[in-house]
Scaffold this active site. Structure first.
Site, PDB file in Angstrom:
ATOM      1  N   TYR A 272       0.843  -1.203   0.000  1.00 35.31           N
ATOM      2  CA  TYR A 272       0.000   0.000   0.000  1.00 35.31           C
ATOM      3  C   TYR A 272       0.881   1.257   0.000  1.00 35.31           C
ATOM      4  O   TYR A 272       0.709   2.137  -0.847  1.00 35.31           O
ATOM      5  CB  TYR A 272      -0.889  -0.037   1.247  1.00 35.31           C
TER       6      TYR A 272
ATOM      7  N   GLU B 108       4.141   1.766  -0.681  1.00 38.98           N
ATOM      8  CA  GLU B 108       4.955   1.967  -1.889  1.00 38.98           C
ATOM      9  C   GLU B 108       4.065   2.088  -3.126  1.00 38.98           C
ATOM     10  O   GLU B 108       4.398   2.798  -4.071  1.00 38.98           O
ATOM     11  CB  GLU B 108       5.969   0.829  -2.067  1.00 38.98           C
TER      12      GLU B 108
ATOM     13  N   LYS C 292       1.169   3.561  -3.217  1.00 38.89           N
ATOM     14  CA  LYS C 292       0.681   4.950  -3.224  1.00 38.89           C
ATOM     15  C   LYS C 292       1.817   5.925  -3.539  1.00 38.89           C
ATOM     16  O   LYS C 292       1.598   6.973  -4.162  1.00 38.89           O
ATOM     17  CB  LYS C 292       0.059   5.290  -1.865  1.00 38.89           C
TER      18      LYS C 292
ATOM     19  N   ASN D  12      -6.115   9.534   8.547  1.00 36.55           N
ATOM     20  CA  ASN D  12      -7.228   8.680   9.013  1.00 36.55           C
ATOM     21  C   ASN D  12      -8.570   9.414   9.054  1.00 36.55           C
ATOM     22  O   ASN D  12      -8.720  10.379   9.798  1.00 36.55           O
ATOM     23  CB  ASN D  12      -6.935   8.141  10.420  1.00 36.55           C
TER      24      ASN D  12
ATOM     25  N   PHE E 199     -13.726  -0.417  17.044  1.00 34.26           N
ATOM     26  CA  PHE E 199     -14.039  -0.049  18.435  1.00 34.26           C
ATOM     27  C   PHE E 199     -15.543   0.198  18.606  1.00 34.26           C
ATOM     28  O   PHE E 199     -16.142  -0.234  19.593  1.00 34.26           O
ATOM     29  CB  PHE E 199     -13.265   1.212  18.851  1.00 34.26           C
TER      30      PHE E 199
ATOM     31  N   THR F 149      -0.403   6.895  18.261  1.00 34.69           N
ATOM     32  CA  THR F 149      -1.383   7.968  18.034  1.00 34.69           C
ATOM     33  C   THR F 149      -1.824   8.035  16.569  1.00 34.69           C
ATOM     34  O   THR F 149      -1.099   7.625  15.648  1.00 34.69           O
ATOM     35  CB  THR F 149      -0.805   9.352  18.412  1.00 34.69           C
TER      36      THR F 149
ATOM     37  N   PRO G 111       2.706   2.349  12.399  1.00 37.86           N
ATOM     38  CA  PRO G 111       3.291   3.659  12.721  1.00 37.86           C
ATOM     39  C   PRO G 111       3.003   4.069  14.167  1.00 37.86           C
ATOM     40  O   PRO G 111       1.888   3.901  14.653  1.00 37.86           O
ATOM     41  CB  PRO G 111       2.620   4.604  11.722  1.00 37.86           C
TER      42      PRO G 111
HETATM   43  P1  NAD Z   1     -12.912   1.805   0.899  1.00 41.14           P
HETATM   44  O1  NAD Z   1     -12.259   0.469   0.964  1.00 41.14           O
HETATM   45  O2  NAD Z   1     -14.220   1.979   1.572  1.00 41.14           O
HETATM   46  O3  NAD Z   1     -13.099   2.283  -0.610  1.00 41.14           O
HETATM   47  C1  NAD Z   1     -12.288   1.870  -1.665  1.00 41.14           C
HETATM   48  C2  NAD Z   1     -13.171   1.578  -2.860  1.00 41.14           C
HETATM   49  O4  NAD Z   1     -12.339   1.213  -3.973  1.00 41.14           O
HETATM   50  C3  NAD Z   1     -14.117   0.397  -2.612  1.00 41.14           C
HETATM   51  O5  NAD Z   1     -15.417   0.730  -3.046  1.00 41.14           O
HETATM   52  C4  NAD Z   1     -13.531  -0.727  -3.447  1.00 41.14           C
HETATM   53  O6  NAD Z   1     -14.514  -1.665  -3.877  1.00 41.14           O
HETATM   54  C5  NAD Z   1     -12.885   0.036  -4.587  1.00 41.14           C
HETATM   55  N1  NAD Z   1     -11.765  -0.684  -5.215  1.00 41.14           N
HETATM   56  C6  NAD Z   1     -10.731  -1.290  -4.605  1.00 41.14           C
HETATM   57  N2  NAD Z   1      -9.913  -1.856  -5.513  1.00 41.14           N
HETATM   58  C7  NAD Z   1     -10.450  -1.590  -6.730  1.00 41.14           C
HETATM   59  C8  NAD Z   1     -10.085  -1.905  -8.063  1.00 41.14           C
HETATM   60  N3  NAD Z   1      -8.998  -2.641  -8.315  1.00 41.14           N
HETATM   61  N4  NAD Z   1     -10.871  -1.466  -9.078  1.00 41.14           N
HETATM   62  C9  NAD Z   1     -12.000  -0.743  -8.821  1.00 41.14           C
HETATM   63  N5  NAD Z   1     -12.404  -0.424  -7.588  1.00 41.14           N
HETATM   64  C10 NAD Z   1     -11.634  -0.850  -6.546  1.00 41.14           C
HETATM   65  O7  NAD Z   1     -11.838   2.854   1.478  1.00 41.14           O
HETATM   66  P2  NAD Z   1     -11.933   4.430   1.680  1.00 41.14           P
HETATM   67  O8  NAD Z   1     -11.599   4.705   3.083  1.00 41.14           O
HETATM   68  O9  NAD Z   1     -13.180   4.949   1.092  1.00 41.14           O
HETATM   69  O10 NAD Z   1     -10.682   4.924   0.806  1.00 41.14           O
HETATM   70  C11 NAD Z   1     -10.834   5.533  -0.451  1.00 41.14           C
HETATM   71  C12 NAD Z   1      -9.485   6.040  -0.952  1.00 41.14           C
HETATM   72  O11 NAD Z   1      -8.950   6.998  -0.031  1.00 41.14           O
HETATM   73  C13 NAD Z   1      -8.436   4.951  -1.115  1.00 41.14           C
HETATM   74  O12 NAD Z   1      -7.685   5.203  -2.263  1.00 41.14           O
HETATM   75  C14 NAD Z   1      -7.569   5.124   0.118  1.00 41.14           C
HETATM   76  O13 NAD Z   1      -6.242   4.703  -0.116  1.00 41.14           O
HETATM   77  C15 NAD Z   1      -7.641   6.616   0.357  1.00 41.14           C
HETATM   78  N6  NAD Z   1      -7.398   6.939   1.764  1.00 41.14           N
HETATM   79  C16 NAD Z   1      -8.372   6.764   2.693  1.00 41.14           C
HETATM   80  C17 NAD Z   1      -8.103   7.057   4.025  1.00 41.14           C
HETATM   81  C18 NAD Z   1      -9.148   6.930   5.100  1.00 41.14           C
HETATM   82  O14 NAD Z   1      -8.831   7.144   6.262  1.00 41.14           O
HETATM   83  N7  NAD Z   1     -10.396   6.608   4.811  1.00 41.14           N
HETATM   84  C19 NAD Z   1      -6.827   7.515   4.400  1.00 41.14           C
HETATM   85  C20 NAD Z   1      -5.859   7.643   3.414  1.00 41.14           C
HETATM   86  C21 NAD Z   1      -6.152   7.372   2.097  1.00 41.14           C
HETATM   87  N1  UDP Z   2      -5.851  -0.614  16.001  1.00 40.29           N
HETATM   88  C1  UDP Z   2      -6.207  -1.110  17.251  1.00 40.29           C
HETATM   89  N2  UDP Z   2      -7.261  -1.969  17.319  1.00 40.29           N
HETATM   90  C2  UDP Z   2      -7.991  -2.331  16.236  1.00 40.29           C
HETATM   91  C3  UDP Z   2      -7.636  -1.806  14.965  1.00 40.29           C
HETATM   92  C4  UDP Z   2      -6.556  -0.957  14.894  1.00 40.29           C
HETATM   93  O1  UDP Z   2      -5.582  -0.792  18.281  1.00 40.29           O
HETATM   94  O2  UDP Z   2      -8.964  -3.106  16.384  1.00 40.29           O
HETATM   95  C5  UDP Z   2      -4.730   0.342  15.929  1.00 40.29           C
HETATM   96  C6  UDP Z   2      -3.697   0.030  14.847  1.00 40.29           C
HETATM   97  O3  UDP Z   2      -2.700  -0.835  15.369  1.00 40.29           O
HETATM   98  C7  UDP Z   2      -3.158   1.415  14.539  1.00 40.29           C
HETATM   99  C8  UDP Z   2      -4.355   2.334  14.763  1.00 40.29           C
HETATM  100  O4  UDP Z   2      -5.273   1.599  15.554  1.00 40.29           O
HETATM  101  O5  UDP Z   2      -2.139   1.763  15.438  1.00 40.29           O
HETATM  102  C9  UDP Z   2      -5.030   2.758  13.456  1.00 40.29           C
HETATM  103  O6  UDP Z   2      -5.296   1.589  12.717  1.00 40.29           O
HETATM  104  P1  UDP Z   2      -6.140   1.572  11.365  1.00 40.29           P
HETATM  105  O7  UDP Z   2      -6.146   0.160  10.877  1.00 40.29           O
HETATM  106  O8  UDP Z   2      -7.443   2.236  11.572  1.00 40.29           O
HETATM  107  O9  UDP Z   2      -5.340   2.532  10.374  1.00 40.29           O
HETATM  108  P2  UDP Z   2      -3.788   2.813  10.074  1.00 40.29           P
HETATM  109  O10 UDP Z   2      -3.598   4.215  10.555  1.00 40.29           O
HETATM  110  O11 UDP Z   2      -2.927   1.857  10.823  1.00 40.29           O
HETATM  111  O12 UDP Z   2      -3.682   2.653   8.614  1.00 40.29           O
END
Ligand code: NAD
Ligand code: UDP
Length: 341
Positions: A149, A151, A153, A178, A195, A214, A278
């Site tokens: 993920y 690398e 991204k 997040n 949670f 954190t 992290p």
């Molecule tokens: P999510 O898993 O709910 O959404 C991802 C969507 O992409 C899903 O609907 C999935 O079916 C679709 N998908 C996955 N692989 C695919 C493929 N090969 N072809 C077509 N569709 C595909 O996750 P999210 O939280 O909504 O994340 C959306 C985007 O935001 C992602 O790119 C993620 O890396 C980025 N992002 C999210 C967070 C967060 O905290 N939510 C943080 C950092 C980055």
């Molecule tokens: N985590 C946790 N309990 C869980 C799921 C996650 O303590 O049931 C911790 C995880 O180890 C990380 C943080 O919560 O330190 C955030 O995890 P998440 O999977 O939501 O996202 P990340 O920031 O790691 O991509």
């Protein structure tokens, strides 16, 4: 009115983005392979003439349907985001990040659309600088379980900048920290959904490690307004720009807040810390504030209360009159806190 492609549009963030774009009067093509997303997230839009769903894997080149040939914008969100999901098929995750980026950028080249990349705070890895500004180059283990993920991204970001420099494709890159809220899948595996679901079921709250790591949690509505603000910037603004809420909490604090808000009887269960987890994460959002005039508005307690209400419904716990006494008490707790803020 613009014509807009949202990849990953049936996922958590993507479905909220589709709703927001439709509410602004745009036409939206939602592309998704439904691997972690769900039709349930977009079913309310399926009858809308301005909305079309395309079941497609982003790893394969994208062929636009006849009514969506003239794209103005592409938001690239397709990629699993939960560590549990992206590590379950890591090679596919890398392909999704890298081939997916190439396919949306080729489409941008072909149509002239602006291409937006949902990058991530994971490009900073286990950061040695805190908080993280965009100028920090990161600390990623290239051969660890998270690297598919991280690398993937990072490579996607370099592709975006190379397509921009070599082919003049207009790009916008944001690094998302997040984010949580309604429509996270209840079995998504990320900490906020885990949670809340555990607390609502009065099951043990699974804290990984000692819970001192954190994270900074942003409510989904704040993030989506940041997306739109970034897309609306002049062509010279390309990013990367951090988007997230700088409020920083450790996982013990998050667990305590969720237990308090739900009035749960759950106990804390300390489990093994996943490899390369992290230790800390907090965005420096100076750039977003200066360039976009953007700042998150929703406090963690309020956002959690809204997310709890969503999961309560998902789990079939709504309808107070039919619920046991303790759930009624939990709703009261949540609403008291929400109303007080
Ligand atoms: P999510 O898993 O709910 O959404 C991802 C969507 O992409 C899903 O609907 C999935 O079916 C679709 N998908 C996955 N692989 C695919 C493929 N090969 N072809 C077509 N569709 C595909 O996750 P999210 O939280 O909504 O994340 C959306 C985007 O935001 C992602 O790119 C993620 O890396 C980025 N992002 C999210 C967070 C967060 O905290 N939510 C943080 C950092 C980055
Ligand atoms: N985590 C946790 N309990 C869980 C799921 C996650 O303590 O049931 C911790 C995880 O180890 C990380 C943080 O919560 O330190 C955030 O995890 P998440 O999977 O939501 O996202 P990340 O920031 O790691 O991509």
């Amino acid at each position: 009115m613009k014509t807009i492609l949202v990849t990953g549009g049936a996922g958590f963030l993507g479905s909220h983005l589709c709703d927001e774009l439709l509410s602004h009067g745009h036409r939206v093509l939602c592309l998704d392979n439904l691997s972690t997303g769900s039709l349930k997230n977009i079913e309310h839009n399926l009858g809308d003439d301005d909305f079309q769903f395309l079941n497609h894997d982003i790893v394969d080149p994208i062929k636009l349907p006849p009514s969506f040939q003239d794209l103005d914008q592409i938001y690239n969100l397709a990629c699993p985001a939960s560590p549990v999901h992206y590590q379950s098929d890591p090679i596919k995750t890398t392909k999704t990040c890298v081939h997916g980026a190439i396919n949306v950028l080729d489409l941008g080249l072909e149509t002239g659309a602006v291409v937006f990349q949902a990058s991530t705070s994971e490009v900073y890895g286990d950061p040695a600088q805190h908080p993280q500004p965009e100028s920090y180059w990161g600390n990623v283990n290239t051969i660890g379980p998270r690297s598919c993920y991280d690398e993937g991204k990072r490579t996607a970001e370099s592709l975006f900048f190379d397509y921009h420099r070599f082919h003049g494709v207009p790009i916008k890159v944001v690094r998302i920290f997040n984010t949580y809220g309604p429509r996270m899948a209840h079995d998504d595996g990320r900490v906020v959904s885990n949670f809340i679901v555990q607390a609502l079921k009065n099951k043990d709250i699974t804290l990984y490690g000692n819970g001192s790591q954190t994270r900074s949690f942003c409510y989904v509505d704040d993030l989506i307004s940041g997306f739109i603000a970034m897309m609306d910037t002049p062509e010279t603004v390309i990013g990367p720009v951090n988007l997230g809420n700088p409020g920083e909490f450790n996982m013990n604090e998050l667990a305590t807040a969720v237990i308090e808000l739900t009035g749960s009887d759950s106990e804390l269960l300390y489990c093994e810390l996943p490899k390369d987890d992290p230790k800390m994460r907090k965005p420096d959002i100076t750039k977003a504030t200066n360039l976009l005039g953007w700042q998150p508005k929703i406090k963690l307690q309020i956002g959690l209360a809204k997310a709890i209400e969503h999961f309560r419904k998902e789990l079939g716990l709504d309808g107070l009159e039919d619920q046991p006494e303790e759930y009624a008490k939990q709703v009261d707790n949540v609403m008291d806190i929400a109303n007080a803020n």
